[in-house]
Each structure stands twice: as structure tokens, then as C-alpha cells.
Motif scaffolding. Structure first.
Motif, short mmCIF file in Angstrom:
data_model
loop_
_atom_site.label_atom_id
_atom_site.label_comp_id
_atom_site.label_asym_id
_atom_site.label_seq_id
_atom_site.Cartn_x
_atom_site.Cartn_y
_atom_site.Cartn_z
N LEU A 38 0.83 -1.21 0.00
CA LEU A 38 0.00 0.00 0.00
C LEU A 38 0.86 1.26 0.00
CD1 LEU A 38 -2.78 -1.06 2.54
CD2 LEU A 38 -3.04 -0.74 0.07
N TRP A 39 1.98 1.18 0.70
CA TRP A 39 2.90 2.33 0.74
C TRP A 39 3.46 2.62 -0.65
CZ3 TRP A 39 7.30 2.65 4.96
CH2 TRP A 39 7.94 3.89 4.84
N TYR A 40 3.93 1.58 -1.33
CA TYR A 40 4.43 1.79 -2.69
C TYR A 40 3.33 2.32 -3.60
CZ TYR A 40 9.13 -0.24 -2.34
OH TYR A 40 10.46 -0.46 -2.05
N ALA A 41 2.12 1.78 -3.45
CA ALA A 41 1.01 2.25 -4.28
C ALA A 41 0.70 3.72 -4.02
CB ALA A 41 -0.23 1.39 -4.03
N ALA A 42 0.79 4.13 -2.75
CA ALA A 42 0.51 5.53 -2.41
C ALA A 42 1.56 6.48 -2.95
CB ALA A 42 0.41 5.67 -0.89
N CYS A 43 2.78 5.98 -3.16
CA CYS A 43 3.85 6.83 -3.70
C CYS A 43 3.53 7.32 -5.11
CB CYS A 43 5.17 6.06 -3.72
SG CYS A 43 5.91 5.77 -2.10
N ILE A 44 2.78 6.52 -5.87
CA ILE A 44 2.51 6.88 -7.27
C ILE A 44 1.71 8.17 -7.37
CG2 ILE A 44 1.41 6.12 -9.41
CD1 ILE A 44 2.12 3.24 -8.60
N PRO A 45 0.49 8.27 -6.78
CA PRO A 45 -0.23 9.55 -6.91
C PRO A 45 0.43 10.69 -6.14
CG PRO A 45 -1.40 8.04 -5.45
CD PRO A 45 -0.31 7.25 -6.08
N MET A 46 1.10 10.38 -5.03
CA MET A 46 1.71 11.44 -4.23
C MET A 46 2.86 12.12 -4.98
SD MET A 46 0.22 11.88 -1.27
CE MET A 46 1.47 12.66 -0.28
N ASN A 47 3.62 11.33 -5.75
CA ASN A 47 4.81 11.87 -6.42
C ASN A 47 4.63 12.05 -7.92
OD1 ASN A 47 6.07 11.65 -3.88
ND2 ASN A 47 6.75 9.56 -4.31
N MET A 48 3.40 11.90 -8.38
CA MET A 48 3.18 11.88 -9.83
C MET A 48 3.44 13.23 -10.49
SD MET A 48 2.63 9.41 -11.76
CE MET A 48 2.62 9.26 -13.54
N HIS A 49 3.12 14.30 -9.81
CA HIS A 49 3.35 15.62 -10.41
C HIS A 49 4.83 15.86 -10.69
CE1 HIS A 49 -0.78 16.51 -9.01
NE2 HIS A 49 -0.77 17.40 -9.99
N GLU A 50 5.67 15.50 -9.73
CA GLU A 50 7.11 15.66 -9.92
C GLU A 50 7.62 14.69 -10.98
OE1 GLU A 50 10.93 17.14 -9.48
OE2 GLU A 50 9.01 17.91 -8.73
N ALA A 51 7.06 13.49 -11.03
CA ALA A 51 7.48 12.50 -12.03
C ALA A 51 7.16 12.98 -13.44
CB ALA A 51 6.79 11.15 -11.76
N THR A 52 5.97 13.56 -13.63
CA THR A 52 5.61 14.06 -14.97
C THR A 52 6.48 15.25 -15.35
OG1 THR A 52 3.84 15.37 -13.94
CG2 THR A 52 3.23 13.23 -14.87
#
Length: 309
Positions: free
Chosen positions: A17-31
């Protein structure tokens, strides 16, 4: 074996769940990083992406999910980043002989632990004394107990700066103010638990002590205190955790540069979320060790008293 499997299952679920939560939390910086590298991003403009939540942005850019992990300053660091930082600031430094370096969490943990143990000793002693007085004096029961309860309604984040300022004005700095804040949080569970424990003996047991013509002091030492041990240790487990929280909170309003609270504060100033999370985990590990130590003492003490098999 079954208990171990259950624990591992829960831990694996939390990590997933922690890894899954990292995706939306860090997505703006990733894009943003992907667009700088020349990768096509949806939506194409930064203003349009800011209007989207992290989940919506992740749905539109599934190929960029790996970019959510391993960022230098993520909103939510991944578990491997936190564990790596935790190892680098504890075990790695200890192996290299730099365990007490100012960059080591061992050093900062020791500073916080010192205030925690001192405050816990103050709080426990005060709690036991108040509990004995409350049980033996109706006046204290009617006056002190309500004030003890009312004291816990004051937010510690509001009270800590006042304690720091007042004590600083009379020349008390460093360890003592943090210990007092720790004692403030830890004494209440001890008071409540000890009062319950000291009142645990039934009327038949108390009547038996009167039959033996025992004094109040003898009744306290021979009957009430032994009967209160299970309640005391349960309270101590809560009190030591509260004491650690108090020590950490006491480091926040002072601008301290040492201690786990100071480590978290420094990380927030410079946007070092990985540093903040590693300090949080260090505090959690320290709390687990302290509670486990009290649990070990509890088992041995109650076993010697014949209250536990």
C-alpha cells in the motif's frame, strides 16, 4: 509459525500500500521530470497538470509510474528510500566508527532518549506518589484527581513553548525542559493505573489486614502495592511512549539542532522528506525497544511474585 506468517502478511500488505501511495503522491514531480527529459506527458502543460489530482494524473500516465520512486525530494518517499537512509545514518555509521557523529541517528536518538528516561523517571515517581495520596486521602481524591484529568486536556504543542520560555528565563535549558514536558505526559497514565491497582484488593482482603491489626503502611506494602503491579506495568508502557513523544515535542519549539525532533524539524526546513521519515522510523523503533524492555521487566517481576506462569 502461524503468528509469524500473519505478521509477515500484514507487513507485506502495508509495504504494498505504501508503494502504491507513492505513485499519486509523487506523480506531479514525475511528470515534470519526464517532460524535461523529452517524454510525452498528458496533459502537456504544467498548468493543466496542476489542476489534476495525483490519482487522475497517474491514470493518464501509467508509463511514468516508475518515476514516482527514487526521487530526491519526494512528497512520499518509498520504503526502500527510508530504509536506506535509516541504515546509512545508523548501522553504516556505527560500522565506520561514526555512530556519535551529528549526522547519525544514533547520536540524535541518544539525545532524545536521555530526556525521555529522565522525564519518565520524574513522571513515574510523581504519578506513584499522587496515586498513593489519592487512595489514602479523600481530600486528595476529590481535589487532585480532577486537576490531573484537566491537565491532560491542554494541547502539549501549546504548552511546550510556554514551558521552554519560562524555564529558559530562569536559566534552565537543554535536557531539563524536555524532561519536564516528558514527565507531564507520562505521569497521568501512571496515576490512573496505580489508583486502579491500589484499589484492586477486595473488601475481604482489606478486612483480613484489619484483623491482623495492620497499619495503613503495612497494608500498602503487603497488599496494595503487590496487587497494583500488573496495573503499574501496563501504565508504564503507555507512560514511556508518551514520555518519548514529549521529548520529541520539546525539541520542536526550541530550534534545537540535536535530537530526533530536531532532525525532523531540519528536514522540514529543507524539504528533506526522506530525512523526516527516517527520523520517524527511528523514533518508532526506539519506542518499541523501550516498551519491550518494560514488558520484559514485567514478565520477570510478575513471575517472581507468582502472578504470572
Amino acid at each position: 509459525m502461524r503468528n509469524l506468517l500473519s505478521i509477515l502478511t500484514v507487513v507485506a500488505a502495508i509495504i504494498g500500500l505504501w508503494y502504491a501511495a507513492c505513485i499519486p503522491m509523487n506523480m506531479h514531480e514525475a511528470t515534470q521530470q519526464a517532460q524535461r527529459a523529452g517524454t510525452e506527458v498528458t496533459p502537456a502543460t504544467a498548468s493543466e497538470r496542476l489542476q489534476l489530482g495525483g490519482i487522475a494524473l497517474a491514470v493518464k500516465n501509467p508509463t511514468l509510474w516508475p518515476g514516482s520512486f527514487g526521487q530526491d525530494r519526494p512528497r512520499l518517499p518509498s520504503p526502500d528510500q527510508v530504509m536506506t537512509e535509516l541504515w546509512n545514518t545508523t548501522g553504516a555509521m556505527a560500522l565506520s566508527g561514526r555512530a556519535m557523529s551529528k549526522r547519525s541517528l544514533v547520536f540524535h536518538g541518544w539525545i532524545t532518549l536521555s530526556a525521555t528516561l529522565l522525564g519518565f523517571a520524574f513522571g513515574t515517581g510523581l504519578g506513584i506518589i499522587l496515586a498513593v495520596g489519592i487512595v489514602h486521602s479523600r481530600a486528595m481524591d476529590m481535589s487532585v484527581m480532577p486537576w490531573a484529568i484537566a491537565s491532560q486536556t491542554i494541547p502539549i504543542l501549546a504548552l511546550a513553548p510556554m514551558i521552554i520560555v519560562v524555564l529558559n528565563s530562569i536559566g534552565l535549558q537543554g535536557l531539563i525542559p524536555k524532561a519536564i514536558i516528558s514527565a507531564y505526559l507520562s505521569f497521568f497514565p501512571v496515576v490512573v493505573g496505580m489508583v486502579k491497582g491500589l484499589r484492586a484488593p477486595g473488601m475481604m482482603q482489606l478486612d483480613l489486614m484489619r484483623t491482623y491489626n495492620a497499619t495503613q503502611g503495612q497494608t500498602l506494602w503487603k497488599l496494595r502495592l503487590p496487587a497494583s503491579m500488573p496495573y503499574l506495568f501496563a501504565s508504564l508502557k503507555i507512560g514511556i511512549s508518551a514520555s518519548l513523544i514529549g521529548a520529541i515535542v520539546g525539541e520542536l519549539p526550541t530550534g534545537a539542532i540535536r535530537g530526533l525532533g530536531a532532525r525532523m524539524l531540519t528536514g522540514s526546513y529543507y524539504g528533506q522528506t526522506i530525512q523526516i521519515w527516517s527520523a520517524l522510523f527511528a523514533a518508532a523503533i526506539l519506542a518499541a525497544i523501550l516498551v519491550g524492555t518494560i514488558g520484559l521487566i514485567q514478565r520477570r517481576t510478575l513471575k517472581r511474585m507468582g502472578m504470572q506462569p
